[in-house]
Design a protein around this motif. Structure first.
Motif, PDB file in Angstrom:
ATOM      1  N   LEU A 172       7.840  16.667 -36.056  1.00  0.00           N
ATOM      2  CA  LEU A 172       8.260  17.895 -35.783  1.00  0.00           C
ATOM      3  C   LEU A 172       7.622  18.318 -34.271  1.00  0.00           C
ATOM      4  CD1 LEU A 172       7.654  20.241 -38.844  1.00  0.00           C
ATOM      5  CD2 LEU A 172       9.720  19.200 -37.998  1.00  0.00           C
ATOM      6  N   PHE A 173       6.619  18.029 -33.945  1.00  0.00           N
ATOM      7  CA  PHE A 173       6.039  18.139 -32.691  1.00  0.00           C
ATOM      8  C   PHE A 173       6.766  17.374 -31.776  1.00  0.00           C
ATOM      9  CE2 PHE A 173       2.036  17.048 -29.738  1.00  0.00           C
ATOM     10  CZ  PHE A 173       2.044  18.519 -29.331  1.00  0.00           C
ATOM     11  N   LEU A 174       7.152  16.009 -31.971  1.00  0.00           N
ATOM     12  CA  LEU A 174       7.920  15.128 -31.035  1.00  0.00           C
ATOM     13  C   LEU A 174       9.385  15.761 -30.694  1.00  0.00           C
ATOM     14  CD1 LEU A 174       6.479  11.621 -31.696  1.00  0.00           C
ATOM     15  CD2 LEU A 174       5.987  13.260 -29.783  1.00  0.00           C
ATOM     16  N   GLU A 175       9.875  16.274 -31.729  1.00  0.00           N
ATOM     17  CA  GLU A 175      11.044  16.952 -31.550  1.00  0.00           C
ATOM     18  C   GLU A 175      11.455  18.213 -30.826  1.00  0.00           C
ATOM     19  OE1 GLU A 175      12.450  17.321 -35.751  1.00  0.00           O
ATOM     20  OE2 GLU A 175      12.311  15.294 -36.321  1.00  0.00           O
ATOM     21  N   THR A 176      10.245  18.831 -30.626  1.00  0.00           N
ATOM     22  CA  THR A 176      10.348  19.967 -29.976  1.00  0.00           C
ATOM     23  C   THR A 176      10.126  20.096 -28.402  1.00  0.00           C
ATOM     24  OG1 THR A 176       9.077  21.098 -31.709  1.00  0.00           O
ATOM     25  CG2 THR A 176       8.995  22.315 -29.805  1.00  0.00           C
ATOM     26  N   PRO A 177      11.039  20.744 -27.767  1.00  0.00           N
ATOM     27  CA  PRO A 177      11.132  20.302 -26.253  1.00  0.00           C
ATOM     28  C   PRO A 177       9.769  20.832 -25.541  1.00  0.00           C
ATOM     29  CG  PRO A 177      12.517  22.336 -26.866  1.00  0.00           C
ATOM     30  CD  PRO A 177      12.299  21.628 -27.978  1.00  0.00           C
ATOM     31  N   LEU A 178       8.945  20.014 -24.943  1.00  0.00           N
ATOM     32  CA  LEU A 178       7.882  20.417 -24.278  1.00  0.00           C
ATOM     33  C   LEU A 178       7.656  19.427 -23.027  1.00  0.00           C
ATOM     34  CD1 LEU A 178       5.433  20.578 -27.402  1.00  0.00           C
ATOM     35  CD2 LEU A 178       6.061  22.440 -26.131  1.00  0.00           C
ATOM     36  N   ARG A 179       7.072  20.049 -22.001  1.00  0.00           N
ATOM     37  CA  ARG A 179       6.786  19.535 -20.770  1.00  0.00           C
ATOM     38  C   ARG A 179       5.591  18.619 -21.005  1.00  0.00           C
ATOM     39  NH1 ARG A 179       9.191  21.368 -16.150  1.00  0.00           N
ATOM     40  NH2 ARG A 179      11.279  22.112 -16.513  1.00  0.00           N
ATOM     41  N   HIS A 180       4.593  19.352 -21.753  1.00  0.00           N
ATOM     42  CA  HIS A 180       3.333  18.724 -21.705  1.00  0.00           C
ATOM     43  C   HIS A 180       2.825  19.087 -23.171  1.00  0.00           C
ATOM     44  CE1 HIS A 180       2.951  18.688 -17.534  1.00  0.00           C
ATOM     45  NE2 HIS A 180       3.483  20.036 -17.571  1.00  0.00           N
ATOM     46  N   ARG A 181       2.456  18.008 -24.030  1.00  0.00           N
ATOM     47  CA  ARG A 181       1.923  17.684 -25.228  1.00  0.00           C
ATOM     48  C   ARG A 181       0.566  16.825 -25.691  1.00  0.00           C
ATOM     49  NH1 ARG A 181       6.996  17.093 -28.110  1.00  0.00           N
ATOM     50  NH2 ARG A 181       8.146  16.669 -26.010  1.00  0.00           N
ATOM     51  N   VAL A 182      -0.258  17.353 -26.456  1.00  0.00           N
ATOM     52  CA  VAL A 182      -1.278  16.674 -26.745  1.00  0.00           C
ATOM     53  C   VAL A 182      -1.495  16.565 -28.091  1.00  0.00           C
ATOM     54  CG1 VAL A 182      -2.635  17.001 -24.488  1.00  0.00           C
ATOM     55  CG2 VAL A 182      -2.962  18.444 -26.250  1.00  0.00           C
ATOM     56  N   ILE A 183      -2.177  15.480 -28.863  1.00  0.00           N
ATOM     57  CA  ILE A 183      -2.329  15.339 -30.237  1.00  0.00           C
ATOM     58  C   ILE A 183      -3.951  15.669 -30.357  1.00  0.00           C
ATOM     59  CG2 ILE A 183      -2.209  13.951 -32.269  1.00  0.00           C
ATOM     60  CD1 ILE A 183      -0.060  12.527 -31.215  1.00  0.00           C
ATOM     61  N   VAL A 184      -4.224  16.703 -31.124  1.00  0.00           N
ATOM     62  CA  VAL A 184      -5.708  16.852 -31.290  1.00  0.00           C
ATOM     63  C   VAL A 184      -6.160  16.457 -32.671  1.00  0.00           C
ATOM     64  CG1 VAL A 184      -7.458  18.541 -31.181  1.00  0.00           C
ATOM     65  CG2 VAL A 184      -5.364  18.929 -29.690  1.00  0.00           C
ATOM     66  N   CYS A 185      -7.133  15.301 -32.870  1.00  0.00           N
ATOM     67  CA  CYS A 185      -7.272  15.126 -34.271  1.00  0.00           C
ATOM     68  C   CYS A 185      -8.926  15.723 -34.553  1.00  0.00           C
ATOM     69  CB  CYS A 185      -7.557  13.638 -34.160  1.00  0.00           C
ATOM     70  SG  CYS A 185      -5.923  12.682 -34.004  1.00  0.00           S
ATOM     71  N   ALA A 186      -8.496  16.987 -34.657  1.00  0.00           N
ATOM     72  CA  ALA A 186      -9.804  17.743 -35.127  1.00  0.00           C
ATOM     73  C   ALA A 186      -9.670  18.668 -36.076  1.00  0.00           C
ATOM     74  CB  ALA A 186     -10.316  18.369 -33.884  1.00  0.00           C
ATOM     75  N   PRO A 187     -10.480  18.887 -37.032  1.00  0.00           N
ATOM     76  CA  PRO A 187     -11.767  18.192 -37.442  1.00  0.00           C
ATOM     77  C   PRO A 187     -11.212  16.657 -38.212  1.00  0.00           C
ATOM     78  CG  PRO A 187     -11.617  19.494 -39.101  1.00  0.00           C
ATOM     79  CD  PRO A 187     -10.712  20.037 -37.962  1.00  0.00           C
ATOM     80  N   LEU A 188     -11.713  15.619 -37.448  1.00  0.00           N
ATOM     81  CA  LEU A 188     -11.353  14.262 -37.958  1.00  0.00           C
ATOM     82  C   LEU A 188     -12.035  14.110 -39.242  1.00  0.00           C
ATOM     83  CD1 LEU A 188      -9.805  11.898 -37.325  1.00  0.00           C
ATOM     84  CD2 LEU A 188     -11.606  11.012 -35.959  1.00  0.00           C
TER      85      LEU A 188
END
Length: 241
Positions: A138-154
């Motif tokens: 879903l994240f990658l399908e959403t239009p965004l100029r800047h995106r980061v993946i936050v693995c927390a709490p891992l």
């Protein structure tokens, strides 16, 4: 430079990563119910001016947004349009928020969003493989100029390989804080770094968490040392351009 902006406070737990939420811990000290979402006195902070007429937040600041709630929490739907408008007006600031409710983002975007506001970065939080499999498509399908993946709490080893590529600006990983923190294994962190290096995606190890496992040994790390110990590991990755 950076500043915090919490336009609303409070949230509801929706996944395993929320179990030991730091906001709930802090609110409990003041006998406050974290499940109650309220608009804060800081709501209009980005557009407030001093007596001299200057913005109280000067141009160029990074604004960490809604870190005592979730920007997409349902109870804030009536306030979000005004928050977006402040972000649009302050294009001289860099706004950054993270969310576990990424599936709601597309329907909550402002009408002029297009491919995204240039000054807004969105982080999608994934704490385990189940969350990654659910949220990242879903994240990658959403239009965004800047995106980061936050693995927390891992909370376990995660394979991000299917979603790593040019659309992801960075992956950040960190363990869980607090007295009841679940362990974070350094091997899981290194696995993420390896995936990012293979895909040419920047990686940051931002926090060890309170219980950190390395080579089978459990270390208890005080809160004030968790960021420094992560930096000391020296495993952040920046691809050559």
């Amino acid at each position: 430079m950076s500043v915090s902006w919490n336009p609303w406070h409070g949230c509801r737990k929706i996944s395993e990563g929320c179990r030991h939420c730091y906001v709930y811990r802090q609110d409990a000290l003041h006998e406050r119910d974290s499940r109650e979402v309220v608009r804060t006195a800081a709501f209009g902070l980005p557009v407030r001016r001093s007596r001299a007429g200057r913005f109280r937040i000067p141009p160029g600041e990074r604004v960490y947004t809604c870190f005592t709630s979730d920007f997409l929490v349902e109870e804030a739907d009536g306030w979000r349009a005004e928050a977006w408008e402040m972000m649009r007006l302050r294009r001289d600031l860099e706004f950054f928020f993270i969310t576990k409710r990424i599936g709601r983002l597309r329907e909550q975007l402002p009408p002029d969003w297009g491919d995204g506001y240039e000054n807004v970065t969105v982080g999608c939080t994934v704490e385990n493989q189940t969350a990654a499999d659910l949220r990242l498509p879903l994240f990658l399908e959403t239009p965004l100029r800047h995106r980061v993946i936050v693995c927390a709490p891992l909370l376990e080893r995660i394979d991000l390989t299917p979603w790593l590529g040019p659309a992801v600006g960075e992956v950040s990983a960190g363990g869980e804080s607090g007295n009841d923190a679940r362990p974070c294994d350094f091997a899981w962190v290194l696995a993420l770094r390896g995936q990012c290096a293979a895909a040419g995606v920047p990686f940051t190890f931002h926090q060890t968490g309170a219980r950190f496992v390395k080579e089978g040994r459990l270390y208890r790390i005080r809160r004030e040392h968790q960021h420094a110990q992560a930096r000391k590991a020296g495993i952040d990755y920046r691809p050559e351009r």
